[in-house]
Each structure stands twice: as structure tokens, then as C-alpha cells.
Design a protein around this motif. Structure first.
Motif, short mmCIF file in Angstrom:
data_model
loop_
_atom_site.label_atom_id
_atom_site.label_comp_id
_atom_site.label_asym_id
_atom_site.label_seq_id
_atom_site.Cartn_x
_atom_site.Cartn_y
_atom_site.Cartn_z
N MET A 1 3.28 -0.49 -1.35
CA MET A 1 1.95 -1.07 -1.26
C MET A 1 1.87 -2.23 -2.25
O MET A 1 2.21 -2.08 -3.42
CB MET A 1 0.89 0.00 -1.57
N SER A 2 1.41 -3.37 -1.80
CA SER A 2 1.30 -4.53 -2.67
C SER A 2 0.15 -4.34 -3.66
O SER A 2 -0.73 -3.51 -3.47
CB SER A 2 1.07 -5.79 -1.83
N LYS A 3 0.21 -5.15 -4.73
CA LYS A 3 -0.82 -5.06 -5.76
C LYS A 3 -2.19 -5.41 -5.18
O LYS A 3 -3.19 -4.76 -5.48
CB LYS A 3 -0.49 -5.98 -6.93
N LYS A 4 -2.23 -6.44 -4.32
CA LYS A 4 -3.49 -6.85 -3.69
C LYS A 4 -4.02 -5.73 -2.79
O LYS A 4 -5.22 -5.42 -2.83
CB LYS A 4 -3.28 -8.12 -2.88
N SER A 5 -3.16 -5.12 -2.01
CA SER A 5 -3.56 -4.03 -1.12
C SER A 5 -4.04 -2.84 -1.94
O SER A 5 -5.03 -2.19 -1.59
CB SER A 5 -2.39 -3.64 -0.23
N PHE A 6 -3.35 -2.53 -3.04
CA PHE A 6 -3.74 -1.42 -3.91
C PHE A 6 -5.13 -1.67 -4.50
O PHE A 6 -5.98 -0.79 -4.54
CB PHE A 6 -2.71 -1.22 -5.02
N MET A 7 -5.37 -2.89 -4.97
CA MET A 7 -6.66 -3.23 -5.57
C MET A 7 -7.78 -3.15 -4.54
O MET A 7 -8.85 -2.61 -4.83
CB MET A 7 -6.61 -4.65 -6.19
N LEU A 8 -7.52 -3.67 -3.35
CA LEU A 8 -8.53 -3.63 -2.31
C LEU A 8 -8.84 -2.19 -1.91
O LEU A 8 -10.01 -1.80 -1.78
CB LEU A 8 -8.07 -4.44 -1.09
#
Length: 155
Positions: A1-8
Motif C-alpha cells: 500500500m502506498s503512503k498516499k493510499s495509506f493516508m487516504l
């Protein structure tokens, strides 16, 4: 999971937690409304009426309209139209249960029912949701919820 996806995903999970926090407050408030108007059904009606007025205002501000194409009704699946009646069952049940069970046990019992049907909906992919099969980890999680309800009820 990408950092952006994790944050979202984290933002949406926090949003879900915050929305979940509204339910016990709404239930407690509506239970008091029930006493004030001397009817659980009238209390539900008042709650929905005020909510409807708020939604009308939000839609007018955000979407500048109040209409939709009525031709979608016969073309759509019957079950997309039963959210309102299901909401009546949910809200009125909360109003009726809170004085008997208390806020904590009412919310945990409702949450247990929500998890039970959510597992079934995910397992079978009902209502067009992405299918997630029931596995032993999900069953253990659900069993722990039941255990929590029993502990809350007895202590």
C-alpha cells in the motif's frame, strides 16, 4: 500500500469512527425526545423531519437542485429504495432500546448486529459490494465482539 493510499484510508477510517460516535449521541438525544413527546414513533418522525430539512438545505447549497430523473425508478433494483424504511427501523429501535438497555449496551448490541450483517453482505457480495469471504479471523473478531457485549451486560 502506498503512503498516499495509506493516508487516504486512514482519513476515511477516522471519518468512520467519528460518524460512529454520532450514533450513541443521537440515540441518547432521541430517547429524551421520546420522553418529551411521549412517543418513540413521533420522536423518530421529528428526528427524520429535522434531518430531511438539513439535507434539503445541504443539497440546495451544494448541488443547486432538488430533483432527479424519475425514469430511473422502474429501471433500478427495488432494494435501492428501502434505505429510508431501514433507517426508521434503526432509529426507532435505538429509541426503544436505550431506556431498557442503557446507551452502552444498546450501542454494542446494534454494533454486533451491524457486524453480523456486514460479514454476510461482504461474504456474498450483496448489493453490489466487493466480495470478501468469511474466514476464521473474521469469525474470531466477531466472537470477541459477542464476548465484549456479554462482559458489558454483566459488569
Amino acid at each position: 500500500m502506498s503512503k498516499k493510499s495509506f493516508m487516504l484510508t486512514s482519513v476515511f477510517l477516522l471519518w468512520g469512527v467519528a460518524a460512529g460516535m454520532v450514533s450513541p449521541a443521537q440515540t441518547s438525544i432521541n430517547a429524551k425526545l421520546r420522553v418529551a413527546v411521549d412517543s418513540p414513533f413521533l420522536a423518530s418522525l421529528i428526528s427524520f423531519a429535522i434531518g430531511t430539512l438539513l439535507l434539503v438545505l445541504i443539497i440546495l447549497i451544494m448541488e443547486h437542485r432538488l430533483k432527479f430523473d424519475l425514469r430511473i425508478i422502474p429501471k433500478s433494483r427495488w432494494w435501492i429504495w428501502i434505505g429510508g424504511p431501514l433507517g426508521v427501523i434503526f432509529v426507532t429501535s435505538n429509541i426503544l432500546l436505550l431506556p431498557i438497555l442503557g446507551a452502552e449496551l444498546t450501542v454494542t448490541a446494534i454494533l454486533c448486529g451491524q457486524m453480523m450483517i456486514a460479514l454476510i453482505i461482504d461474504h456474498f457480495g450483496w448489493f453490489g459490494v466487493t466480495q470478501h469471504k468469511i474466514n476464521w479471523q473474521r469469525i474470531v473478531g466477531f466472537a470477541l465482539m459477542i464476548t465484549g457485549i456479554v462482559l458489558i451486560q454483566h459488569f
